[in-house]
Design an enzyme around this catalytic site. Structure first.
Site, PDB file in Angstrom:
ATOM      1  N   ASP A 156       0.847  -1.178   0.000  1.00 17.96           N
ATOM      2  CA  ASP A 156       0.000   0.000   0.000  1.00 17.96           C
ATOM      3  C   ASP A 156       0.895   1.244   0.000  1.00 17.96           C
ATOM      4  O   ASP A 156       1.740   1.387  -0.874  1.00 17.96           O
ATOM      5  CB  ASP A 156      -0.950  -0.067   1.219  1.00 17.96           C
ATOM      6  CG  ASP A 156      -1.991   1.040   1.249  1.00 17.96           C
ATOM      7  OD1 ASP A 156      -2.944   0.986   0.459  1.00 17.96           O
ATOM      8  OD2 ASP A 156      -1.829   1.961   2.059  1.00 17.96           O
TER       9      ASP A 156
ATOM     10  N   TYR B 138      -1.820  11.225   2.813  1.00 16.44           N
ATOM     11  CA  TYR B 138      -2.695  11.578   1.690  1.00 16.44           C
ATOM     12  C   TYR B 138      -2.734  13.091   1.482  1.00 16.44           C
ATOM     13  O   TYR B 138      -2.750  13.571   0.346  1.00 16.44           O
ATOM     14  CB  TYR B 138      -4.115  11.065   1.945  1.00 16.44           C
ATOM     15  CG  TYR B 138      -4.252   9.573   1.901  1.00 16.44           C
ATOM     16  CD1 TYR B 138      -4.499   8.901   0.707  1.00 16.44           C
ATOM     17  CD2 TYR B 138      -4.139   8.804   3.067  1.00 16.44           C
ATOM     18  CE1 TYR B 138      -4.625   7.528   0.662  1.00 16.44           C
ATOM     19  CE2 TYR B 138      -4.261   7.426   3.036  1.00 16.44           C
ATOM     20  CZ  TYR B 138      -4.500   6.797   1.823  1.00 16.44           C
ATOM     21  OH  TYR B 138      -4.621   5.431   1.787  1.00 16.44           O
TER      22      TYR B 138
ATOM     23  N   HIS C  47      -7.432  -6.357  -1.052  1.00 20.13           N
ATOM     24  CA  HIS C  47      -6.301  -5.432  -0.917  1.00 20.13           C
ATOM     25  C   HIS C  47      -5.342  -5.810   0.199  1.00 20.13           C
ATOM     26  O   HIS C  47      -4.150  -5.487   0.133  1.00 20.13           O
ATOM     27  CB  HIS C  47      -6.863  -4.031  -0.661  1.00 20.13           C
ATOM     28  CG  HIS C  47      -5.825  -2.989  -0.438  1.00 20.13           C
ATOM     29  ND1 HIS C  47      -5.086  -2.428  -1.462  1.00 20.13           N
ATOM     30  CD2 HIS C  47      -5.383  -2.384   0.702  1.00 20.13           C
ATOM     31  CE1 HIS C  47      -4.250  -1.530  -0.967  1.00 20.13           C
ATOM     32  NE2 HIS C  47      -4.410  -1.486   0.334  1.00 20.13           N
TER      33      HIS C  47
END
Length: 274
Positions: free
Chosen positions: A97, A199, A254
């Site tokens: 990730d 982010y 994921h």
């Protein structure tokens, strides 16, 4: 163990023979180094020494308050500095990730520090850029990022009702105890904000600055990943100039290190020459 690097204190989980070839393991959002616990026994059995790092924002002693402190170049510099502090010249590098983005950045900028790269779930940033520009489905998959970039609102949504939304997002990692293992630390004051700052600090310029990777590389992707589609995954190969392998795990979501630790360990060992 605790490692001092760049004026910060990082938590690092170590294991395997002390004289084994080093492997640096980089976790993703919203997890921590514990996501590698089911993967590392096979690596140790093959004679590798592992260092699983709680990265910037996740280690309590490495939690700056400014969003700009979480830009990709800072995260890459952390990984290199931790290797320096450990006395490791070059390591096999594994990232999942967001940890994969850091790993791509380190392998591109400092190939002399990386023996091999195994990137998990998230492809080279340029491949992601290609998919976002050409594939409407990838745009839809990535739409959650808009929420994550909103200070205050994202924390409120994810942490409401004892982090119910965050727990639902993590459902693929396993049972309720395993979900809680990752969700509960994010409820500590400042922890989720620090994790979301990855982010919020992300820029197109920083993503584009990650160049081609020339080290031997394996990209592991799962076909039930809700965040990363096949367009991005298959575009990854064009951004690796060294030996490249693309491993697809069928029926896996994921959360590969938690859901498929055996196949992932096998892919790492195949790339690391074991």
């Amino acid at each position: 163990m605790r490692v001092e690097a760049r004026g910060l204190t990082f938590e690092v989980r170590t294991g395997g023979p002390e004289d084994g070839e080093p492997v640096l393991l980089l976790h993703g959002f919203p997890q921590h180094a514990g996501e590698w616990d089911e993967v590392t026994p096979a690596l140790h059995g093959a004679g590798l020494r592992t260092y699983a790092l709680d990265q910037r924002g996740y280690s309590p002693g490495a939690r700056p308050t400014e969003v700009g402190e979480y830009r990709i170049p800072e995260l890459v510099a952390d990984a290199a500095a931790v290797l320096d502090a450990l006395g490791v010249t070059a390591a096999h590098l594994v990232g999942h990730d967001w940890g994969a983005i850091v790993a791509w950045g380190l392998a591109a900028a400092h190939p002399e520090r990386v023996r091999t790269l195994t990137a998990v779930s998230v492809p080279h940033p340029a491949a992601m850029g290609h998919a976002l520009a050409t594939d409407p489905r990838q745009k839809a998959r990535s739409s959650y990022i808009a929420l994550f970039r909103k200070p205050g609102k994202a924390e409120k949504v994810l942490l409401a009702f004892r982090a119910a939304t965050l727990r639902r997002m993590l459902a693929g990692v396993g049972d309720a105890a395993r979900v809680a293992r990752y969700a509960e630390p994010m409820r500590e004051p400042g922890a989720l904000t620090a994790a979301l700052n990855w982010y919020r600090a992300m820029t197109g310029a920083d993503m584009k600055a990650v160049g081609p990777v020339g080290v031997p590389t394996t990209f592991v992707w799962s076909d039930q990943d809700v965040a990363i589609g096949r367009t991005a995954a298959e575009a990854c190969a064009t951004h690796v100039t060294g030996d490249f392998r693309f491993e697809v795990l069928s029926g896996v979501t994921h959360w590969i290190p938690d859901e498929a630790p055996g196949p992932l360990a096998a892919a790492i060992l195949a790339r690391a020459g074991r």
